[in-house]
Design a protein around this motif. Structure first.
Motif, PDB file in Angstrom:
ATOM      1  N   PHE A   1       0.807  -1.215   0.000  1.00  0.00           N
ATOM      2  CA  PHE A   1       0.000   0.000   0.000  1.00  0.00           C
ATOM      3  C   PHE A   1       0.844   1.271   0.000  1.00  0.00           C
ATOM      4  N   PHE A   2       2.074   1.168   0.520  1.00  0.00           N
ATOM      5  CA  PHE A   2       2.948   2.339   0.626  1.00  0.00           C
ATOM      6  C   PHE A   2       4.364   1.989   0.151  1.00  0.00           C
ATOM      7  N   PRO A   3       4.542   1.638  -1.115  1.00  0.00           N
ATOM      8  CA  PRO A   3       5.873   1.226  -1.581  1.00  0.00           C
ATOM      9  C   PRO A   3       6.859   2.391  -1.580  1.00  0.00           C
ATOM     10  N   SER A   4       8.000   2.199  -0.882  1.00  0.00           N
ATOM     11  CA  SER A   4       9.004   3.257  -0.851  1.00  0.00           C
ATOM     12  C   SER A   4      10.422   2.702  -0.836  1.00  0.00           C
ATOM     13  N   GLY A   5      10.582   1.423  -0.437  1.00  0.00           N
ATOM     14  CA  GLY A   5      11.910   0.832  -0.365  1.00  0.00           C
ATOM     15  C   GLY A   5      12.587   1.033   0.972  1.00  0.00           C
ATOM     16  N   ASN A   6      11.987   1.837   1.866  1.00  0.00           N
ATOM     17  CA  ASN A   6      12.535   2.081   3.199  1.00  0.00           C
ATOM     18  C   ASN A   6      11.569   1.505   4.225  1.00  0.00           C
ATOM     19  N   GLN A   7      12.021   0.492   4.988  1.00  0.00           N
ATOM     20  CA  GLN A   7      11.109  -0.211   5.884  1.00  0.00           C
ATOM     21  C   GLN A   7      10.514   0.704   6.940  1.00  0.00           C
ATOM     22  N   THR A   8      11.323   1.569   7.531  1.00  0.00           N
ATOM     23  CA  THR A   8      10.807   2.464   8.563  1.00  0.00           C
ATOM     24  C   THR A   8       9.774   3.415   7.987  1.00  0.00           C
ATOM     25  N   ALA A   9      10.020   3.935   6.769  1.00  0.00           N
ATOM     26  CA  ALA A   9       9.066   4.839   6.126  1.00  0.00           C
ATOM     27  C   ALA A   9       7.759   4.131   5.809  1.00  0.00           C
ATOM     28  N   GLU A  10       7.852   2.874   5.336  1.00  0.00           N
ATOM     29  CA  GLU A  10       6.640   2.097   5.036  1.00  0.00           C
ATOM     30  C   GLU A  10       5.839   1.828   6.310  1.00  0.00           C
ATOM     31  N   LEU A  11       6.551   1.450   7.388  1.00  0.00           N
ATOM     32  CA  LEU A  11       5.876   1.211   8.658  1.00  0.00           C
ATOM     33  C   LEU A  11       5.263   2.494   9.208  1.00  0.00           C
ATOM     34  N   LEU A  12       5.942   3.614   8.981  1.00  0.00           N
ATOM     35  CA  LEU A  12       5.434   4.891   9.457  1.00  0.00           C
ATOM     36  C   LEU A  12       4.123   5.239   8.755  1.00  0.00           C
ATOM     37  N   SER A  13       4.056   4.989   7.442  1.00  0.00           N
ATOM     38  CA  SER A  13       2.820   5.254   6.697  1.00  0.00           C
ATOM     39  C   SER A  13       1.689   4.356   7.179  1.00  0.00           C
ATOM     40  N   ALA A  14       1.995   3.074   7.372  1.00  0.00           N
ATOM     41  CA  ALA A  14       0.978   2.141   7.855  1.00  0.00           C
ATOM     42  C   ALA A  14       0.541   2.501   9.272  1.00  0.00           C
ATOM     43  N   ALA A  15       1.492   2.957  10.106  1.00  0.00           N
ATOM     44  CA  ALA A  15       1.155   3.366  11.469  1.00  0.00           C
ATOM     45  C   ALA A  15       0.266   4.611  11.459  1.00  0.00           C
ATOM     46  N   ALA A  16       0.479   5.485  10.479  1.00  0.00           N
ATOM     47  CA  ALA A  16      -0.364   6.675  10.356  1.00  0.00           C
ATOM     48  C   ALA A  16      -1.807   6.276  10.066  1.00  0.00           C
ATOM     49  N   VAL A  17      -1.996   5.250   9.225  1.00  0.00           N
ATOM     50  CA  VAL A  17      -3.345   4.759   8.941  1.00  0.00           C
ATOM     51  C   VAL A  17      -3.938   4.108  10.190  1.00  0.00           C
ATOM     52  N   PHE A  18      -3.102   3.387  10.952  1.00  0.00           N
ATOM     53  CA  PHE A  18      -3.545   2.805  12.215  1.00  0.00           C
ATOM     54  C   PHE A  18      -4.052   3.925  13.135  1.00  0.00           C
ATOM     55  N   ALA A  19      -3.315   5.037  13.153  1.00  0.00           N
ATOM     56  CA  ALA A  19      -3.716   6.174  13.982  1.00  0.00           C
ATOM     57  C   ALA A  19      -4.990   6.818  13.455  1.00  0.00           C
ATOM     58  N   VAL A  20      -5.146   6.884  12.122  1.00  0.00           N
ATOM     59  CA  VAL A  20      -6.349   7.455  11.517  1.00  0.00           C
ATOM     60  C   VAL A  20      -7.586   6.680  11.948  1.00  0.00           C
ATOM     61  N   GLY A  21      -7.440   5.355  12.049  1.00  0.00           N
ATOM     62  CA  GLY A  21      -8.565   4.553  12.522  1.00  0.00           C
ATOM     63  C   GLY A  21      -9.031   4.985  13.895  1.00  0.00           C
ATOM     64  N   PHE A  22      -8.105   5.470  14.703  1.00  0.00           N
ATOM     65  CA  PHE A  22      -8.452   5.927  16.043  1.00  0.00           C
ATOM     66  C   PHE A  22      -9.234   7.237  16.008  1.00  0.00           C
ATOM     67  N   LEU A  23      -9.120   7.996  14.925  1.00  0.00           N
ATOM     68  CA  LEU A  23      -9.856   9.252  14.841  1.00  0.00           C
ATOM     69  C   LEU A  23     -11.360   9.010  14.852  1.00  0.00           C
ATOM     70  N   MET A  24     -11.778   7.841  14.362  1.00  0.00           N
ATOM     71  CA  MET A  24     -13.198   7.517  14.341  1.00  0.00           C
ATOM     72  C   MET A  24     -13.679   6.950  15.675  1.00  0.00           C
ATOM     73  N   ARG A  25     -12.764   6.583  16.543  1.00  0.00           N
ATOM     74  CA  ARG A  25     -13.191   5.958  17.790  1.00  0.00           C
ATOM     75  C   ARG A  25     -14.022   6.885  18.675  1.00  0.00           C
ATOM     76  N   PRO A  26     -13.665   8.174  18.818  1.00  0.00           N
ATOM     77  CA  PRO A  26     -14.558   9.043  19.591  1.00  0.00           C
ATOM     78  C   PRO A  26     -15.929   9.199  18.948  1.00  0.00           C
ATOM     79  N   ILE A  27     -15.959   9.234  17.611  1.00  0.00           N
ATOM     80  CA  ILE A  27     -17.246   9.350  16.924  1.00  0.00           C
ATOM     81  C   ILE A  27     -18.065   8.081  17.138  1.00  0.00           C
ATOM     82  N   GLY A  28     -17.399   6.914  17.016  1.00  0.00           N
ATOM     83  CA  GLY A  28     -18.083   5.659  17.272  1.00  0.00           C
ATOM     84  C   GLY A  28     -18.544   5.563  18.718  1.00  0.00           C
TER      85      GLY A  28
END
Length: 440
Positions: A54-81
């Motif tokens: 989903f986030f091809p960049s060739g840098n493992q930390t950068a890829e994990l950082l992007s995926a972690a950002a999406v993980f955090a985005v999921g939390f934005l809906m938690r107060p609404i839920g």
């Protein structure tokens, strides 16, 4: 007369639940909670494999950082839920809230399972991933409040700490199941197969299990507390009513959650990546270390919950706060340099044992602060706000510090937040002795 003074039902009470029905309901609610959290944690467990898709960049930390950002985005809906479904569970019933939350989780899991990679559909791939996580965040936001309230109300006064601890037993079991599926797939598939298509399997499993849980939850009985709270002139559950009539309780929940949830996500979802990305363990070794530590962590939750029924909730929370402040930095600084898997396991388990003082009883502590007519919302919304700010961003903050060359700053960040929550633990009332759960 204030709503706090008007907690007694205005009509005849609901019939007493027999022990068999009570235990069956607790087990049924817990099983559904397990699947909900399995679906949520599968994302974290398999991030190392699907992030490049989903986030091809060739840098493992950068890829994990992007995926972690999406993980955090999921939390934005938690107060609404938490807001929407907390109100729904207070007005329509705990069972109705639990059923709705698992439906949304099912849809989110299936979307992730079938979404093509970036190389196939471009930016639509991460966009669909974000949408799915938003649905799952909405689901989990409502799940916590409904399940914590349901288990606390079903438990009975004398064993409320013990039975409500199963909220985190099943939460951890969900994470452990996700890790178990990962370990099995790591044995059955090559790393290349896991990276290409194998990571989709656990999301399919989660979607199918959620369909089964939907059926289970439709058969649960409603809690006596909710039935007794019907009628009367108490204000209807709403965000306005919560912060107007129970501001102290709401902000107490937010503050006591901040350090606990940050510590929990640090020692669970982030730890696996820390062992790979910092300590240098293989993905397989990191998964095994984390899974075994989590298994023991899960098993001690009821023991700590039962202890709180005897000595109170405050001693456990204060113990977590004091030990968290003293040992978080030493544990992670040592983990960052060790290459011995036994040492890594021992340190990981030590951190999780410390966190048990929070996880085993936090659900019942929050439920005991609010009367039934607004309990699900009172438990869910402040908790979800704290989770969004501190829990959901734990991985992202940790990886950001690492990428910037200041990884140890994250250890101090966790320590400071636990310390701030410790102040609340010391100052708050003993909820076991001042509980607003009246169902006996």
């Amino acid at each position: 007369m204030s709503p706090k003074d008007n907690a007694s039902p205005a009509h005849s009470p609901a019939p007493e639940l027999d022990r068999k029905t009570r235990i069956k309901s607790i087990l049924g609610g817990s099983a559904g909670n397990l699947v909900e959290w399995y679906d949520w944690y599968v994302y974290a467990a398999f991030t190392l494999y699907f992030a490049p898709k989903f986030f091809p960049s060739g840098n493992q930390t950068a890829e994990l950082l992007s995926a972690a950002a999406v993980f955090a985005v999921g939390f934005l809906m938690r107060p609404i839920g938490a807001w929407i479904m907390g109100i729904y569970a207070d007005r329509k019933g705990r069972k109705a809230g639990l059923t709705l939350s698992v439906t949304l989780m099912c849809i989110g899991s299936l979307i992730i399972a079938v979404t093509p990679a970036y190389e196939t559909i471009g930016v639509m791939a991460p966009a669909l991933l974000v949408f799915a996580r938003l649905l799952q965040g909405l689901s989990v936001g409502g799940e916590y409040g409904a399940s914590a309230t349901y288990l606390s109300e079903m438990a009975g006064k004398s064993r409320r700490g013990f039975f409500s601890s199963f909220q985190y037993v099943t939460l951890i079991a969900g994470q452990l199941t996700a890790l178990g599926v990962l370990l099995i797939l790591q044995r059955l598939l090559t790393p290349e197969q896991l990276g290409e298509w194998g990571w989709r399997i656990p999301f399919f499993i989660g979607g199918l299990l959620a369909i089964f849980v939907f059926w289970v939850r439709r058969g649960l009985v409603e809690t006596k507390s909710f039935d007794n709270a019907k009628g009367g002139d108490k204000p209807r559950s709403s965000g306005f009513a919560l912060f107007k009539h129970y501001p102290k309780e709401a902000f107490t929940v937010l503050a006591l959650t901040a350090g606990g949830t940050l510590a929990f996500y640090t020692y669970t979802t982030y730890l696996q990546k820390f062992l790979v990305n910092t300590s240098g363990f293989s993905k397989e070794s990191a998964s095994e270390i984390t899974a075994l530590a989590l298994l023991i962590f899960m098993l001690i939750q009821p023991l700590a919950g039962a202890l709180s029924d005897r000595v109170g909730r405050k001693p456990l929370m204060i113990g977590f706060g004091v030990m968290g402040v003293l040992f978080t930095y030493p544990i992670f600084s040592t983990l960052s340099t060790t290459t011995n898997p036994y040492v890594a396991f021992g340190l990981s388990l030590a951190g999780l044992i410390i966190v048990t003082g929070y996880t085993s009883i936090n659900a019942v502590v929050k439920a005991e602060m609010f009367p039934a007519h607004i309990r699900a919302l009172g438990v869910a919304l402040p908790y979800a706000l704290a989770n969004t700010i501190f829990g959901g961003t734990a991985e992202w903050v940790a990886l950001k510090f690492k990428l910037s060359g200041y990884e140890t700053w994250f250890f101090w960040y966790v320590t400071i937040m636990i310390g701030l929550s410790l102040i609340i633990y010391i100052r708050m009332k003993e909820t076991r002795d001042h509980s607003l759960i009246h169902e006996d």
